[in-house]
Design an enzyme around this catalytic site. Structure first.
Site, PDB file in Angstrom:
ATOM      1  N   GLU A 111       0.850  -1.202   0.000  1.00  0.00           N
ATOM      2  CA  GLU A 111       0.000   0.000   0.000  1.00  0.00           C
ATOM      3  C   GLU A 111       0.874   1.237   0.000  1.00  0.00           C
ATOM      4  O   GLU A 111       1.966   1.218   0.568  1.00  0.00           O
ATOM      5  CB  GLU A 111      -0.852   0.061   1.287  1.00  0.00           C
ATOM      6  N   LYS A 113       2.496   4.462   1.286  1.00  0.00           N
ATOM      7  CA  LYS A 113       2.704   4.926   2.660  1.00  0.00           C
ATOM      8  C   LYS A 113       2.425   6.427   2.696  1.00  0.00           C
ATOM      9  O   LYS A 113       3.218   7.225   2.207  1.00  0.00           O
ATOM     10  CB  LYS A 113       4.137   4.621   3.105  1.00  0.00           C
ATOM     11  N   ASP A 115       2.179  10.142   3.818  1.00  0.00           N
ATOM     12  CA  ASP A 115       3.103  10.897   4.658  1.00  0.00           C
ATOM     13  C   ASP A 115       2.336  11.925   5.489  1.00  0.00           C
ATOM     14  O   ASP A 115       2.193  13.081   5.121  1.00  0.00           O
ATOM     15  CB  ASP A 115       4.146  11.594   3.772  1.00  0.00           C
ATOM     16  N   TYR A 220      -6.823   3.028   6.698  1.00  0.00           N
ATOM     17  CA  TYR A 220      -6.111   1.843   6.221  1.00  0.00           C
ATOM     18  C   TYR A 220      -6.131   0.646   7.163  1.00  0.00           C
ATOM     19  O   TYR A 220      -5.634  -0.406   6.796  1.00  0.00           O
ATOM     20  CB  TYR A 220      -4.673   2.158   5.818  1.00  0.00           C
ATOM     21  N   LYS A 309      10.898   2.839   2.575  1.00  0.00           N
ATOM     22  CA  LYS A 309      10.918   4.284   2.303  1.00  0.00           C
ATOM     23  C   LYS A 309      11.600   4.558   0.973  1.00  0.00           C
ATOM     24  O   LYS A 309      12.692   4.039   0.706  1.00  0.00           O
ATOM     25  CB  LYS A 309      11.688   5.018   3.414  1.00  0.00           C
ATOM     26  N   CYS A 403      32.661  38.250  16.121  1.00  0.00           N
ATOM     27  CA  CYS A 403      31.616  38.558  15.148  1.00  0.00           C
ATOM     28  C   CYS A 403      32.256  38.761  13.770  1.00  0.00           C
ATOM     29  O   CYS A 403      33.250  39.484  13.656  1.00  0.00           O
ATOM     30  CB  CYS A 403      30.875  39.820  15.587  1.00  0.00           C
ATOM     31  N   CYS A 406      31.696  42.865  13.060  1.00  0.00           N
ATOM     32  CA  CYS A 406      32.306  43.948  13.858  1.00  0.00           C
ATOM     33  C   CYS A 406      33.461  43.440  14.710  1.00  0.00           C
ATOM     34  O   CYS A 406      34.096  44.201  15.418  1.00  0.00           O
ATOM     35  CB  CYS A 406      31.252  44.609  14.733  1.00  0.00           C
ATOM     36  N   CYS A 421      26.352  38.126  18.951  1.00  0.00           N
ATOM     37  CA  CYS A 421      27.263  39.265  18.950  1.00  0.00           C
ATOM     38  C   CYS A 421      26.646  40.277  19.909  1.00  0.00           C
ATOM     39  O   CYS A 421      25.516  40.722  19.689  1.00  0.00           O
ATOM     40  CB  CYS A 421      27.356  39.867  17.545  1.00  0.00           C
ATOM     41  N   CYS A 426      26.826  46.766  16.142  1.00  0.00           N
ATOM     42  CA  CYS A 426      27.333  45.914  15.057  1.00  0.00           C
ATOM     43  C   CYS A 426      26.556  46.235  13.774  1.00  0.00           C
ATOM     44  O   CYS A 426      25.323  46.187  13.764  1.00  0.00           O
ATOM     45  CB  CYS A 426      27.151  44.449  15.437  1.00  0.00           C
TER      46      CYS A 426
HETATM   47  S1  IVH Z   1      -0.498   0.295   8.648  1.00  0.00           S
HETATM   48  C1  IVH Z   1       1.708  -1.208  12.782  1.00  0.00           C
HETATM   49  N1  IVH Z   1      -0.831   1.430   6.351  1.00  0.00           N
HETATM   50  O1  IVH Z   1       3.321   4.685   8.239  1.00  0.00           O
HETATM   51  C2  IVH Z   1       1.444  -0.007  11.965  1.00  0.00           C
HETATM   52  N2  IVH Z   1       0.458   2.575   7.971  1.00  0.00           N
HETATM   53  O2  IVH Z   1       5.082   2.402  10.194  1.00  0.00           O
HETATM   54  C3  IVH Z   1       0.426  -0.308  10.968  1.00  0.00           C
HETATM   55  N3  IVH Z   1       1.258   4.766   7.243  1.00  0.00           N
HETATM   56  O3  IVH Z   1       3.142   5.246  11.485  1.00  0.00           O
HETATM   57  C4  IVH Z   1       0.221   0.831  10.116  1.00  0.00           C
HETATM   58  N4  IVH Z   1       0.337   4.723   5.252  1.00  0.00           N
HETATM   59  O4  IVH Z   1       1.232   6.228  10.274  1.00  0.00           O
HETATM   60  C5  IVH Z   1      -0.277   1.536   7.558  1.00  0.00           C
HETATM   61  N5  IVH Z   1      -1.271   2.325   4.285  1.00  0.00           N
HETATM   62  C6  IVH Z   1      -0.711   2.430   5.468  1.00  0.00           C
HETATM   63  C7  IVH Z   1       0.031   3.563   5.864  1.00  0.00           C
HETATM   64  C8  IVH Z   1       0.610   3.583   7.121  1.00  0.00           C
HETATM   65  C9  IVH Z   1       1.062   5.435   6.103  1.00  0.00           C
HETATM   66  C10 IVH Z   1       2.082   5.275   8.352  1.00  0.00           C
HETATM   67  C11 IVH Z   1       1.557   4.983   9.720  1.00  0.00           C
HETATM   68  C12 IVH Z   1       2.714   4.383  10.493  1.00  0.00           C
HETATM   69  C13 IVH Z   1       3.808   4.256   9.468  1.00  0.00           C
HETATM   70  C14 IVH Z   1       4.169   2.794   9.261  1.00  0.00           C
END
Ligand code: IVH
Length: 667
Positions: A111, A113, A115, A220, A309, A403, A406, A421, A426
């Site tokens: 899935e 991730k 942010d 999720y 990541k 500085c 000065c 400073c 100055c």
């Molecule tokens: S499942 C046990 N699904 O990414 C944690 N997390 O370590 C289960 N995150 O802090 C989380 N998208 O905030 C899950 N599709 C997704 C996610 C997701 C972002 C974040 C979540 C967590 C970190 C994963």
């Protein structure tokens, strides 16, 4: 009657919530925006007249409510954990190997991730009853009021079940740009990235602020998925979607081996830029929920999933120099000066290195290869020093002792990371002070930006803020300067003259009293009304004001104790700079308003109700809260209440917002 109203409120709430679901989750609205607005206006009106009948799942909650003084701590029903991060294919292979030791032929879900920051939503009988941040995983903060303002958080589910749902609270790229644009206009610090912006916005004590930030929620996970007959992760999103949540179901992939996982990652990373929100990687979970339990947890993290990541958008360059700059308060900042590189769309050649401790912790050396990225695509930062590339020719970081401008010995408060400073004379500090004084939020002297001030300082025409007001003494010299035509000089003089009339808060902010920002300057100015009363204020009087704490009170007292500051204030006074708080509205009689009584109803879009009332009063009118035969005129905004109906009944003149604005525009 009351029963009918109750029914109608129920009906409107349900129509609007359904419309919301169709719009946000299904992407296929069945009513027009106009119809939505009309139903909404009707609901607002009924809820206003019958507040006791307002429902907990009313969509009108989304504008926010009363501010709170702090967030209550809440304990999660199950710990809210996060996965271990990995960065390479090898680590994914190792993960797959570990899983295969416990189960045969595992399948995974991949899935995006998101942010942002994770949040938990608890529903009872289909109604949202609690929202919480993750906090330390065991205990989070109760952010229910704020979560209710997020349009993609359902207030009521499509089924009356009790369930906890987890997901990511995030800010879309477009909301992030909008929020930062607004902050820039107000001279406020910019958010470095959408994640910080989301975190800052969800933790606002005033949910009305959260409502304006345009946050979103992507669901999720369901901690107790099995209780709902769900056997696989890949079914979770479909279940959530049916309940009314926005999910990332489109981008979910079931993968049977590392090859398929890598393909999914490549695909996601290829359209990462085109997504409307930031993703920083993918999350990889074992699909079968029974198997997840079998695989279990370490003391810290689940063993059945990992977060991969994406490599950051970083660019390598060479550190040429560390240059120290001096700020308005005398603070010394080391800056990395590197060979110019293109990062996220622009050419950059410097980034702050904050302070000595930061440089020592990074062990950054002149000549090092460093990697740069733009935090949130805005502010360049040094991410890493590539020590493995060192040749031995690099020069270690050395903090300066004097500085750079000065040459006064710089000092460090043992409790702080920064050096200062201490020389008030100055030149660097003086220039920065002048720049601050002339800036938009302070005295707002148009045409007096950084470059002009540096020119004027270097020529010796302006060496302190007092000199700004004597610039006419240098008319001839200015005319001889390259780039200073008569029009430019003239405009500059007009802007300087105009600044003398500013209200006190602009001057207070411009003087640069430590810890007094623009907002605090306004609080002080509106309370003390003129600079002399503020100067005489005692610590007790100051600390009694809203938002004034010990540090601010002490800073103000210390500022007025310094002779040099008093000399400047007296000098400005003599020159004719205004030292009073000007409530921007002065009474000017206007025949449309004079002696008449006005009633406001509904929401005005271009002015707040308070401001509209103040405007009416400033033009000689009165504002009343109820409509009667004595009312001269009713001003109607959007979603008007029953006052509008009453005005029509009594045949009282009605102005809409445009008409109202047209009548006041002359003033
Ligand atoms: S499942 C046990 N699904 O990414 C944690 N997390 O370590 C289960 N995150 O802090 C989380 N998208 O905030 C899950 N599709 C997704 C996610 C997701 C972002 C974040 C979540 C967590 C970190 C994963």
């Amino acid at each position: 009657m009351e029963a009918n109203i109750k029914k109608r409120i129920e009906q409107l709430t349900s129509i609007l919530n359904k419309a919301n679901y169709e719009y946000y989750v299904l992407d296929s609205p069945t009513i027009t925006d106009q119809e939505y607005d009309d139903y909404y206006a009707e609901l607002v009106r009924l809820e206003k007249d019958y507040p006791a009948l307002k429902r907990d799942d009313s969509p009108t909650m989304r504008v926010g409510g009363e501010a709170v003084s702090k967030f209550e701590k809440v304990r999660h029903q199950k710990p809210m954990l996060s996965f271990d991060d990995v960065f390479s294919e090898e680590e994914i292979v190792a993960f797959d190997d570990r899983i295969k030791k416990v189960i045969d032929n595992p399948t995974y879900v991949v899935e995006p991730k998101m942010d942002g920051l994770s949040g938990s939503l608890i529903y009872e009988n289909g109604l949202l009853v609690r929202a919480a941040t993750r906090g330390n995983g065991i205990e989070g903060e109760n952010i229910t009021m704020n979560a209710k303002t997020i349009k993609s958080v359902p207030l009521k589910l499509t089924e009356n079940i009790s369930i906890e749902v987890r997901g990511e609270i995030y800010m879309s790229k477009s909301s992030f740009i909008k929020v930062n644009q607004e902050r820039k206009e107000k001279n406020e610090n910019l958010f470095a990235n959408p994640r910080n912006a989301a975190a800052g916005s969800i933790r606002q004590l005033d949910s009305k602020i959260t409502a304006r930030r345009g946050l979103d929620f992507m669901a999720y996970s369901i901690p107790n998925a099995k209780d709902y007959g769900i056997k696989k992760q890949s079914e979770v999103l479909e279940f959530l979607r049916k309940l009314g949540f926005v999910t990332n179901y489109k981008w979910n992939v079931v993968a049977r081996n590392v090859n398929e996982i890598m393909e999914a990652i490549d695909r996601l990373s290829s359209f990462r830029e085109s997504l409307p929100y930031e993703i920083d990687g993918v999350v990889l979970k074992v699909d079968d929920i029974d198997m997840e339990e079998q695989i279990g947890y370490t003391v810290r993290v689940p063993k059945w999933g990992i977060a991969y990541k994406f490599p950051a958008k970083e660019v390598l360059t060479n550190l040429k120099e560390i240059k120290f700059t001096v700020g308005r308060t005398g603070k010394i900042t080391p800056n990395a000066i590197f060979s110019p590189v293109h990062v996220s769309g622009s050419l950059v050649s410097k980034a702050t290195l904050h302070n000595e401790d930061y440089c020592l912790a990074k062990d950054i050396r002149i000549g090092d290869t460093i990697s740069i990225r733009k935090a949130g695509d805005v502010i360049p930062e040094v991410v890493r020093v590539l020590k493995e590339r060192r040749t031995g020719q690099e020069r270690r970081f050395e903090m300066i002792s004097n500085c750079p401008i000065c040459h006064t010995k710089i000092v460090r408060n043992p409790l702080e990371a920064d050096y200062y400073c201490p020389n008030k004379q100055c030149p660097a500090r003086k220039i920065e002070n002048i720049i601050h004084f002339a800036s938009r939020e302070a005295m707002n002297i148009d045409g007096m930006g950084e470059a002009v001030i540096e020119d004027l300082y270097n020529e010796g025409f302006i060496t302190s803020i007092l000199d700004i007001y004597n610039i006419e003494n240098y008319q001839d010299e200015l005319a001889n300067l390259e780039g200073y035509g008569s029009k430019k000089i003239n405009n500059l003089q007009l802007a300087i003259e105009k600044s003398k009339k500013n209200s006190l808060e602009k001057l207070l902010f411009g003087l640069g009293i430590r810890n007094v920002g623009a907002k605090m300057a306004k609080i002080l100015a509106s309370h003390f009304k003129n600079i002399d009363s503020l100067r005489k204020a005692t610590y007790e009087e100051l600390i009694d004001l809203p938002d004034v704490g010990n540090i601010i009170a002490q800073s103000v007292i210390a500022y007025f104790k310094e002779e040099e500051n008093i000399r400047i204030i007296n000098g400005l006074k003599e020159i004719g700079v205004n030292m009073d708080y000007i409530n921007d509205l002065k009474i000017v009689n206007n025949k449309e308003f004079e002696g008449k009584t006005f009633v406001l109803t509904g929401t005005l879009t271009s002015v707040t109700r308070e401001k509209a009332s103040a405007l009416i009063e400033s033009l000689g009118g009165k504002v009343s809260s109820s409509v009667s035969a004595k009312t001269s005129c009713v001003i109607v905004g959007s979603d008007p209440g029953s006052k509008y109906e009453k005005a029509k009944e009594l045949n009282i003149p009605i102005w809409n917002e445009e008409e109202f604005l047209a009548k006041i525009s002359d003033e």
